[in-house]
Design a protein around this motif. Structure first.
Motif, mmCIF file in Angstrom:
data_model
loop_
_atom_site.group_PDB
_atom_site.id
_atom_site.type_symbol
_atom_site.label_atom_id
_atom_site.label_comp_id
_atom_site.label_asym_id
_atom_site.label_seq_id
_atom_site.Cartn_x
_atom_site.Cartn_y
_atom_site.Cartn_z
ATOM 1 N N GLN A 162 9.960 -2.365 -1.340
ATOM 2 C CA GLN A 162 8.514 -2.130 -1.339
ATOM 3 C C GLN A 162 7.741 -3.434 -1.124
ATOM 4 O O GLN A 162 6.510 -3.440 -1.147
ATOM 5 C CB GLN A 162 8.069 -1.489 -2.651
ATOM 6 C CG GLN A 162 8.252 -2.358 -3.896
ATOM 7 C CD GLN A 162 7.426 -1.887 -5.075
ATOM 8 O OE1 GLN A 162 6.354 -2.435 -5.331
ATOM 9 N NE2 GLN A 162 7.909 -0.881 -5.779
ATOM 10 N N THR A 163 8.441 -4.539 -0.877
ATOM 11 C CA THR A 163 7.783 -5.844 -0.746
ATOM 12 C C THR A 163 7.196 -6.008 0.655
ATOM 13 O O THR A 163 7.919 -5.996 1.650
ATOM 14 C CB THR A 163 8.770 -6.988 -1.027
ATOM 15 O OG1 THR A 163 9.328 -6.800 -2.326
ATOM 16 C CG2 THR A 163 8.063 -8.333 -0.948
ATOM 17 N N SER A 164 5.886 -6.169 0.723
ATOM 18 C CA SER A 164 5.196 -6.341 1.999
ATOM 19 C C SER A 164 5.407 -7.756 2.523
ATOM 20 O O SER A 164 5.451 -8.718 1.760
ATOM 21 C CB SER A 164 3.704 -6.080 1.819
ATOM 22 O OG SER A 164 3.005 -6.365 3.004
ATOM 23 N N CYS A 165 5.540 -7.866 3.843
ATOM 24 C CA CYS A 165 5.642 -9.185 4.475
ATOM 25 C C CYS A 165 4.643 -9.304 5.614
ATOM 26 O O CYS A 165 4.841 -10.046 6.573
ATOM 27 C CB CYS A 165 7.066 -9.441 4.967
ATOM 28 S SG CYS A 165 7.735 -8.152 6.047
ATOM 29 N N GLY A 166 3.558 -8.550 5.529
ATOM 30 C CA GLY A 166 2.519 -8.560 6.553
ATOM 31 C C GLY A 166 1.924 -7.172 6.635
ATOM 32 O O GLY A 166 2.394 -6.228 5.992
ATOM 33 N N SER A 167 0.901 -7.018 7.440
ATOM 34 C CA SER A 167 0.230 -5.728 7.565
ATOM 35 C C SER A 167 1.186 -4.691 8.140
ATOM 36 O O SER A 167 1.643 -4.813 9.268
ATOM 37 C CB SER A 167 -0.999 -5.876 8.470
ATOM 38 O OG SER A 167 -1.649 -4.643 8.626
ATOM 39 N N THR A 175 -0.278 3.932 -10.200
ATOM 40 C CA THR A 175 -1.165 4.094 -9.046
ATOM 41 C C THR A 175 -0.721 3.150 -7.951
ATOM 42 O O THR A 175 -0.197 2.078 -8.217
ATOM 43 C CB THR A 175 -2.630 3.761 -9.405
ATOM 44 O OG1 THR A 175 -2.674 2.428 -9.918
ATOM 45 C CG2 THR A 175 -3.160 4.726 -10.436
ATOM 46 N N PRO A 176 -0.938 3.537 -6.694
ATOM 47 C CA PRO A 176 -0.633 2.614 -5.606
ATOM 48 C C PRO A 176 -1.460 1.357 -5.753
ATOM 49 O O PRO A 176 -2.564 1.379 -6.303
ATOM 50 C CB PRO A 176 -1.046 3.396 -4.355
ATOM 51 C CG PRO A 176 -1.042 4.821 -4.781
ATOM 52 C CD PRO A 176 -1.388 4.819 -6.227
ATOM 53 N N THR A 177 -0.944 0.245 -5.279
ATOM 54 C CA THR A 177 -1.623 -1.034 -5.424
ATOM 55 C C THR A 177 -2.029 -1.582 -4.076
ATOM 56 O O THR A 177 -1.732 -1.034 -3.038
ATOM 57 C CB THR A 177 -0.717 -2.037 -6.142
ATOM 58 O OG1 THR A 177 0.512 -2.115 -5.428
ATOM 59 C CG2 THR A 177 -0.427 -1.593 -7.557
ATOM 60 N N ILE A 178 -2.672 -2.743 -4.125
ATOM 61 C CA ILE A 178 -3.293 -3.373 -2.947
ATOM 62 C C ILE A 178 -4.219 -2.388 -2.250
ATOM 63 O O ILE A 178 -4.278 -2.330 -1.055
ATOM 64 C CB ILE A 178 -2.264 -3.947 -1.967
ATOM 65 C CG1 ILE A 178 -1.266 -4.856 -2.652
ATOM 66 C CG2 ILE A 178 -2.949 -4.808 -0.922
ATOM 67 C CD1 ILE A 178 -0.352 -5.580 -1.716
ATOM 68 N N THR A 182 0.831 -1.185 0.000
ATOM 69 C CA THR A 182 0.000 0.000 0.000
ATOM 70 C C THR A 182 0.872 1.244 0.000
ATOM 71 O O THR A 182 1.750 1.391 0.832
ATOM 72 C CB THR A 182 -0.893 0.001 1.235
ATOM 73 O OG1 THR A 182 -1.671 -1.176 1.218
ATOM 74 C CG2 THR A 182 -1.783 1.229 1.255
ATOM 75 N N GLY A 183 0.611 2.161 -0.926
ATOM 76 C CA GLY A 183 1.355 3.393 -0.976
ATOM 77 C C GLY A 183 2.598 3.313 -1.833
ATOM 78 O O GLY A 183 3.196 4.330 -2.146
ATOM 79 N N ALA A 184 3.089 2.136 -2.203
ATOM 80 C CA ALA A 184 4.285 2.002 -3.032
ATOM 81 C C ALA A 184 3.892 1.911 -4.495
ATOM 82 O O ALA A 184 2.877 1.325 -4.841
ATOM 83 C CB ALA A 184 5.082 0.773 -2.629
ATOM 84 N N SER A 185 4.704 2.503 -5.374
ATOM 85 C CA SER A 185 4.381 2.500 -6.795
ATOM 86 C C SER A 185 4.615 1.116 -7.387
ATOM 87 O O SER A 185 5.642 0.486 -7.143
ATOM 88 C CB SER A 185 5.237 3.518 -7.531
ATOM 89 O OG SER A 185 4.942 4.826 -7.096
ATOM 90 N N ALA A 186 3.672 0.648 -8.190
ATOM 91 C CA ALA A 186 3.827 -0.635 -8.864
ATOM 92 C C ALA A 186 4.931 -0.550 -9.897
ATOM 93 O O ALA A 186 5.694 -1.485 -10.091
ATOM 94 C CB ALA A 186 2.516 -1.040 -9.516
#
Length: 693
Positions: free
Chosen positions: A175-180, A223-226, A91-95
């Motif tokens: 920018q890789t998410s690993c949880g909330s 656009t931001p994703t997720i 969330t908030g990171a550019s794809a």
């Protein structure tokens, strides 16, 4: 397999196998061939996740399933791939980058993927190194230049290696998410310093920034994703919450679209919201606050993406309700400005911001005695497993327990070879309570012990998990001053089934600063507030593009003629064929508009269940009519209205009537001096009213 968020949300806690304190595999990817593991019971043992880079490592399994089947096949979630368009960014990171590699002009494309370039101190980045900074600042460092944060795979692929700033041996934000609210960091040069990634659960931690860009621009706009789309079919909304806003951002006119996703706008005190702040309120009231204006509650990701930042009410430091569910009747809250106050989320009950618990006006037995010898659960407690009150003379402990108290009983949460749990009814801690004191026996180790938790969020006010391998009671005290005035409950836990794995509890007391006992035996008389103070506020979001299709209050009835078909279908046909219908119906209407249907009465009898005049309306049945008695009373003088239907219903006072209640339409009669005495309204009841009703 559960996702890491589901494990942290305790989907499988207390479901057997004594895995609450073990690390459990999740399906959440944290890099190529790497997956997160999380503790089985996050409330008791912590919310840390660990990225495991070898799938041959042995951890435990716990399984999840969905109430609605996947279509077509369940697949692991948050699995990053090298394709920016197919791999949702956090969330908030550019794809993908706003500017391409060629447009930036000075990004290096020597290493890694040929479709990606990277830099750390290029002139386009201001010509300087980022220094150590938090995740949001690292994101801004890259995006302000038209670039983006790299994915963890790109960092491990050395997209930014040897591009300056001596960061090859430093940990770099990805920018890789690993949880909330959690993101991976990776070493700047994986070939030299290793390919390990680490999941960082606090975005306020300081690491370094390195930026990536793409050789091909995003299509059509980065656009931001997720971020849930406004389509309810692709992003199910929580029960009762709108999937997208009833009015668009432009229709609302005064919502802010500065921060976060360009397809979403947000506000807290706009004129369209009544021009005032919501104040603290429960979830349903927050939902109403937004939806009454044509907006909706934001998702938790949108709040973390700062959709409503700086939009008034001084709520940047407050917890705001989201529409994101986190359990049955529970919803996530997040800070109004995640960059300043943290991007953590908290799960609260949707009713007045509190956790649903059993509350009792009866006494809670803090010093159980098992006076009747039944070995049941003491009054005011809910027991599971082996938890029970027990007499000191019980054969299980007789001759073993050396210092049983004078009342002859105690609380056995569980014995050596069993497990158990007991939870008290909720009660309010007195405002002068500072200490909890009790006696404990047995040697079960952490997490076994006693906990005092808040009802609102299960936050631990006090805990004691130190066992002693002895068959006697010893005194334990704990600080509970942080819970003064709050609604709380006590949890007793024994999760160990082995030698010295028992937990005995007795003589629980709550003391003030002078050591005086505030209560013995009963739950405290502190009354609950008549309106419990919720823990969160309202901020609203809306969508640039409206829902599709437009939400309708009620499905429109089809404009099918209500008169009987002149020629019935041939009876020998067992199933009416679609092609035969037009031949037996009146002349088809040229459009689905209801107005062209003739109002001239049809010779055939008019069914009273669906009167013909309804065809002139475009409203769903049943209709409501308001009949107001005028100053002239029943005579109709001085503008008064008299209405009658054939079974004798009179509008003698203001009243609301259902259509057809007083006889079939067509029999209505209205006398109104504004239109002349005795005007007959055979086309339907209410045709001759002079006002807008």
């Amino acid at each position: 397999l559960c996702t890491s968020d589901e494990l942290l949300n305790e989907e499988t806690a207390d479901t057997g196998c004594v895995y609450d304190s073990e690390l459990i595999w999740s399906q959440t990817s944290c890099g190529s061939g790497s997956y997160l593991v999380a503790i089985g019971d996050s409330t008791t043992h912590g919310t840390t996740t660990t990225c495991v880079t070898s799938t041959s490592t042995a951890y435990y399994a716990a399984c999840c399933a969905d109430t609605v089947a996947c279509a077509p096949t369940p697949t692991p979630t948050i699995v990053p791939t090298p394709q920016p368009t197919s791999t949702p960014a956090p969330t908030g990171a550019s794809a993908c980058s706003q500017l391409t590699c060629s447009e930036l002009g000075d990004f290096d494309n020597t290493l890694g993927d040929s479709t990606v370039c990277g830099e750390r101190d290029a002139a386009s980045l201001g010509g300087s190194c980022s220094g150590a900074l938090d995740w949001t600042a690292a994101q801004s460092f890259c995006e302000d230049a038209g670039a983006r944060l790299c994915t963890s795979d790109e960092l491990l692929n050395e997209e930014t290696a040897d591009t300056g700033c001596v960061y090859d041996s430093e940990l770099i934000w990805s920018q890789t998410s690993c949880g909330s609210g959690s993101y991976l960091v990776a070493i700047g040069d994986s070939t030299t310093h290793g390919t390990t990634t680490t999941c960082v659960t606090s975005t306020s931690t300081a690491y370094y920034a390195a930026c990536c860009a793409d050789t091909v621009a995003c299509a059509p706009t980065p656009t931001p994703t997720i971020v849930p789309t406004p389509q309810p079919t692709s992003t199910p909304a929580p029960t009762g919450a709108s999937a997208c806003s009833q009015l668009t951002c432009s229709e609302l006119g005064d919502f802010d679209n500065t921060y976060g996703d360009s397809t979403v706008c947000g506000e807290r005190d706009a004129a369209s919201l009544g021009g005032s702040c919501s104040g603290a309120l429960g979830w349903e009231a927050a939902q109403t606050f937004c939806e009454d204006a044509g907006a909706r509650l934001c998702t938790s990701d949108e709040l973390i993406g700062r959709e409503t930042k700086n939009t008034g009410c001084s709520y940047d430091a407050q917890l705001l309700w989201s529409k994101t569910e986190c359990g049955d009747g529970k919803y996530l809250v997040a800070y109004g400005d995640s960059a300043k106050h943290g991007n953590t989320t908290t799960c609260l009950n949707g009713v007045n911001g509190s956790k649903s618990t059993t509350s009792s006006n009866a006494c809670i037995e803090w010093n159980p005695s098992d006076s009747d010898g039944d070995g049941g659960c003491p009054t005011g407690w809910t027991c599971t497993g082996d938890a029970q009150e027990m007499q000191c003379s019980n054969s299980i402990v007789s001759g073993v327990l050396s210092n049983c108290d004078s009342d002859g009983g105690f609380f056995q949460v569980a014995g050596d070879s069993e497990t158990g749990e007991a939870v008290s009814d909720s009660f309010y801690l007195p405002s002068d309570a500072t200490t909890i004191k009790y006696t404990r026996g047995g040697g079960a180790d952490s997490p076994s012990g006693l906990y005092v938790k808040t009802v609102a969020s299960d936050a631990i006010i006090c805990q004691s998990t130190d066992g002693t391998d002895a068959d006697n009671f010893f005194e334990v005290t704990g600080d509970i001053s942080s819970g003064q005035g709050l609604e709380v409950y006590v949890e007793l836990l024994d999760s160990q089934s082995s030698g010295w794995g028992k937990v005995w509890i007795d003589e629980i007391e709550f003391l003030d600063s002078s050591g005086n006992s505030l209560s013995v035996g009963c739950s405290y008389p502190t009354p609950a507030p008549t309106t419990p103070v919720p823990d969160a506020y309202a901020a609203c979001c809306a969508d640039v593009v409206g829902c599709s299709p437009t939400p309708l209050p009620t499905p429109q009835p089809s404009p099918v003629p209500t008169t009987p078909v002149p020629s019935p279908l041939p009876s020998p046909q067992p199933t009416p064929l679609p092609t035969s219908v037009p031949t037996s119906l009146p002349t088809p209407l040229p459009t689905p508009e209801p107005s062209p249907v003739p109002t001239t009465p049809v010779p055939s009898p008019v069914p009273t269940a669906l009167p013909t005049w309804v065809k002139e309306a475009s409203f769903p049945l049943p209709l409501k009519y308001h009949v107001q008695r005028g100053a002239g009373g029943l005579s109709g003088n001085e503008g008064g209205l008299k209405a009658r239907m054939e079974d004798g219903c009179y509008g003698t006072q203001a009243a609301d009537y259902d259509e057809g209640k007083c006889g079939p339409p067509g029999s209505g009669y209205a006398q109104n001096s504004a239109y002349g005495t005795g005007t007959n309204c055979n086309d339907g009841f209410g045709k001759c009213t002079t006002d807008s009703r």
